[in-house]
Design a protein around this motif. Sequence first.
Motif, PDB file in Angstrom:
ATOM      1  N   ILE A  33     -13.721  16.247 -88.669  1.00  0.00           N
ATOM      2  CA  ILE A  33     -12.907  15.248 -87.967  1.00  0.00           C
ATOM      3  C   ILE A  33     -12.712  15.776 -86.548  1.00  0.00           C
ATOM      4  CG2 ILE A  33     -10.637  14.094 -87.904  1.00  0.00           C
ATOM      5  CD1 ILE A  33     -12.406  13.263 -90.308  1.00  0.00           C
ATOM      6  N   ALA A  60     -10.424  18.341 -96.338  1.00  0.00           N
ATOM      7  CA  ALA A  60     -10.274  19.196 -97.521  1.00  0.00           C
ATOM      8  C   ALA A  60      -9.249  18.674 -98.529  1.00  0.00           C
ATOM      9  CB  ALA A  60      -9.909  20.618 -97.070  1.00  0.00           C
ATOM     10  N   GLY A  89      -8.659  27.023-100.436  1.00  0.00           N
ATOM     11  CA  GLY A  89      -7.449  27.566 -99.836  1.00  0.00           C
ATOM     12  C   GLY A  89      -7.191  26.969 -98.468  1.00  0.00           C
ATOM     13  N   ILE A  90      -5.935  27.093 -98.048  1.00  0.00           N
ATOM     14  CA  ILE A  90      -5.553  26.593 -96.717  1.00  0.00           C
ATOM     15  C   ILE A  90      -4.541  27.550 -96.110  1.00  0.00           C
ATOM     16  CG2 ILE A  90      -3.694  25.090 -97.627  1.00  0.00           C
ATOM     17  CD1 ILE A  90      -4.710  23.005 -95.460  1.00  0.00           C
ATOM     18  N   GLN A  91      -4.596  27.707 -94.804  1.00  0.00           N
ATOM     19  CA  GLN A  91      -3.675  28.629 -94.134  1.00  0.00           C
ATOM     20  C   GLN A  91      -2.300  27.984 -93.937  1.00  0.00           C
ATOM     21  OE1 GLN A  91      -4.807  31.474 -91.313  1.00  0.00           O
ATOM     22  NE2 GLN A  91      -6.881  30.689 -91.127  1.00  0.00           N
ATOM     23  N   VAL A  96     -14.325  22.148 -99.010  1.00  0.00           N
ATOM     24  CA  VAL A  96     -13.916  22.567 -97.659  1.00  0.00           C
ATOM     25  C   VAL A  96     -14.534  21.640 -96.613  1.00  0.00           C
ATOM     26  CG1 VAL A  96     -13.607  25.061 -98.067  1.00  0.00           C
ATOM     27  CG2 VAL A  96     -15.899  24.156 -97.636  1.00  0.00           C
ATOM     28  N   GLY A  97     -14.133  21.830 -95.363  1.00  0.00           N
ATOM     29  CA  GLY A  97     -14.771  21.162 -94.237  1.00  0.00           C
ATOM     30  C   GLY A  97     -15.977  21.970 -93.765  1.00  0.00           C
ATOM     31  N   GLY A 145      -7.446  16.701 -89.735  1.00  0.00           N
ATOM     32  CA  GLY A 145      -8.716  17.303 -90.154  1.00  0.00           C
ATOM     33  C   GLY A 145      -8.568  18.050 -91.471  1.00  0.00           C
ATOM     34  N   ASP A 168     -11.639  35.639-102.850  1.00  0.00           N
ATOM     35  CA  ASP A 168     -10.842  34.492-103.328  1.00  0.00           C
ATOM     36  C   ASP A 168     -11.667  33.625-104.273  1.00  0.00           C
ATOM     37  OD1 ASP A 168      -8.875  35.219-101.485  1.00  0.00           O
ATOM     38  OD2 ASP A 168      -9.446  33.685-100.014  1.00  0.00           O
ATOM     39  N   ILE A 169     -12.877  33.360-103.835  1.00  0.00           N
ATOM     40  CA  ILE A 169     -13.717  32.401-104.559  1.00  0.00           C
ATOM     41  C   ILE A 169     -14.288  33.025-105.839  1.00  0.00           C
ATOM     42  CG2 ILE A 169     -15.841  31.012-104.395  1.00  0.00           C
ATOM     43  CD1 ILE A 169     -15.239  30.932-101.279  1.00  0.00           C
TER      44      ILE A 169
HETATM   45  P1  TYM Z   1      -8.077  26.311 -92.727  1.00  0.00           P
HETATM   46  O1  TYM Z   1      -6.678  26.600 -93.141  1.00  0.00           O
HETATM   47  O2  TYM Z   1      -8.470  26.552 -91.315  1.00  0.00           O
HETATM   48  O3  TYM Z   1      -8.413  24.795 -93.035  1.00  0.00           O
HETATM   49  C1  TYM Z   1      -8.175  24.214 -94.304  1.00  0.00           C
HETATM   50  C2  TYM Z   1      -9.291  23.234 -94.619  1.00  0.00           C
HETATM   51  O4  TYM Z   1      -9.346  22.198 -93.641  1.00  0.00           O
HETATM   52  C3  TYM Z   1     -10.693  22.035 -93.212  1.00  0.00           C
HETATM   53  N1  TYM Z   1     -10.703  21.555 -91.814  1.00  0.00           N
HETATM   54  C4  TYM Z   1     -11.374  20.470 -91.379  1.00  0.00           C
HETATM   55  N2  TYM Z   1     -12.166  19.594 -92.026  1.00  0.00           N
HETATM   56  C5  TYM Z   1     -12.698  18.582 -91.284  1.00  0.00           C
HETATM   57  N3  TYM Z   1     -12.462  18.422 -89.966  1.00  0.00           N
HETATM   58  C6  TYM Z   1     -11.683  19.289 -89.275  1.00  0.00           C
HETATM   59  N4  TYM Z   1     -11.456  19.097 -87.972  1.00  0.00           N
HETATM   60  C7  TYM Z   1     -11.106  20.373 -89.986  1.00  0.00           C
HETATM   61  N5  TYM Z   1     -10.291  21.395 -89.640  1.00  0.00           N
HETATM   62  C8  TYM Z   1     -10.059  22.109 -90.759  1.00  0.00           C
HETATM   63  C9  TYM Z   1     -11.306  23.413 -93.345  1.00  0.00           C
HETATM   64  O5  TYM Z   1     -12.711  23.356 -93.417  1.00  0.00           O
HETATM   65  C10 TYM Z   1     -10.673  23.902 -94.627  1.00  0.00           C
HETATM   66  O6  TYM Z   1     -11.391  23.470 -95.751  1.00  0.00           O
HETATM   67  N6  TYM Z   1     -10.806  30.148 -94.350  1.00  0.00           N
HETATM   68  C11 TYM Z   1     -10.111  28.950 -94.791  1.00  0.00           C
HETATM   69  C12 TYM Z   1      -9.091  29.179 -95.884  1.00  0.00           C
HETATM   70  C13 TYM Z   1      -9.583  29.894 -97.090  1.00  0.00           C
HETATM   71  C14 TYM Z   1     -10.455  29.389 -98.077  1.00  0.00           C
HETATM   72  C15 TYM Z   1     -10.574  30.419 -99.063  1.00  0.00           C
HETATM   73  C16 TYM Z   1     -11.122  28.176 -98.245  1.00  0.00           C
HETATM   74  C17 TYM Z   1      -9.247  31.172 -97.469  1.00  0.00           C
HETATM   75  N7  TYM Z   1      -9.843  31.475 -98.653  1.00  0.00           N
HETATM   76  C18 TYM Z   1     -11.365  30.242-100.178  1.00  0.00           C
HETATM   77  C19 TYM Z   1     -11.921  28.020 -99.370  1.00  0.00           C
HETATM   78  C20 TYM Z   1     -12.045  29.031-100.324  1.00  0.00           C
HETATM   79  C21 TYM Z   1      -9.383  28.375 -93.604  1.00  0.00           C
HETATM   80  O7  TYM Z   1      -8.980  29.061 -92.702  1.00  0.00           O
HETATM   81  O8  TYM Z   1      -9.104  27.060 -93.703  1.00  0.00           O
END
Ligand code: TYM
Length: 329
Positions: free
Chosen positions: A183, A20, A4-6, A143-144, A15, A132-133
């Motif tokens: 990243i 992701a 998921g992504i916000q 995910v990251g 990033g 969710d998962i």
């Molecule tokens: P979110 O929306 O903050 O970020 C989405 C995805 O981007 C990755 N990410 C990065 N990866 C590498 N370097 C970076 N600088 C960087 N910044 C962000 C995050 O790791 C993510 O994979 N909690 C989650 C959303 C979520 C979710 C889920 C994810 C809700 N339910 C179920 C997986 C499974 C989040 O806030 O991601």
Amino acid sequence: MLSGIQPTAGSFHLGNYLGAVRQWVALQESHDAFYMVVDLHAITVPQDPAELRANTRLAVAQLLAAGLDPERCTLFVQSHVPEHAQLGWVMNCLTGFGEASRMTQFKDKSAKQGADRATVGLFTYPVLQVADILLYQANQVPVGEDQRQHIELTRDLAERFNGRYGQTFTVPAPYILKETAKIFDLQDPAVKMSKSASTPKGLINLLDDPKITAKKVKSAVTDTDTVIRFDAEKKPGVSNLLTILSTLSGSPVEDLERRYEGKGYGALKTDVAEAMVEFVTPFRTRTQEYLDDPETLDSILAKGAEKARAVAAETLAQTYDRMGFLPAK
Ligand code: TYM
């Protein structure tokens, strides 16, 4: 697979894409993949209703522009599937208060907002992520690195539930690619690139004007040395640029090190900027095309929600039954 992504304001950042979304696109070919825009998670901090609606559409448009294909994966919006909130409650009742208090993202975010302004929703945010998962019996979660602790919590709760009530949930593993797990900010390569922590100059927004993106890359912080070599500790800025170029171009980092032998940082930055512009230019056009066609977008989401609900409803019914809830006749 589930991830998921916000729905953040403006656009996804580099990033999000490299850490992701890029993996999501690749994995839809080989896996039964569920991807969602997590609007229930977004409201853990205050949201303007009109903006949330617009940002949710924008997030879906960007995911499609990045290459998600609704024929190959299930793409949906979290609030369209009520089972997320329902299983979230069950998981809340299985989570220890201390266990939730140890989540580092909560600690960081609540410290920034102040204890009185941080909501209970923000506190239980990781528990909703667990639901969710588990709803989709996911084996892997792409995910990251910053999400690793939440996947660990998911594993713990799945095992706890299975131990108490009998085998019900698949215990998932994180799918985190070493190269792009984190990243970094272009201006401060000691911190991860993020909407909340990065300065505007250190953050690459995918929908920014490509000229701005190129300028940000060219003013990225490196070091006083001149050698182009991957060394995350000693040369974090240069290493971050090498990671970005390697991922976007498909050339291994070692090949890039050889290619830039004897050349200055300017040459590397020019090529990273070029690769970025080449990526974001069609990405912006495609995102706009999806935004201009809300009917198609809505029909993709309606189909996605229907497919997701079929799976989620089955898992929730089984969970309720295992826990001893009286069936509704
Ligand atoms: P979110 O929306 O903050 O970020 C989405 C995805 O981007 C990755 N990410 C990065 N990866 C590498 N370097 C970076 N600088 C960087 N910044 C962000 C995050 O790791 C993510 O994979 N909690 C989650 C959303 C979520 C979710 C889920 C994810 C809700 N339910 C179920 C997986 C499974 C989040 O806030 O991601």
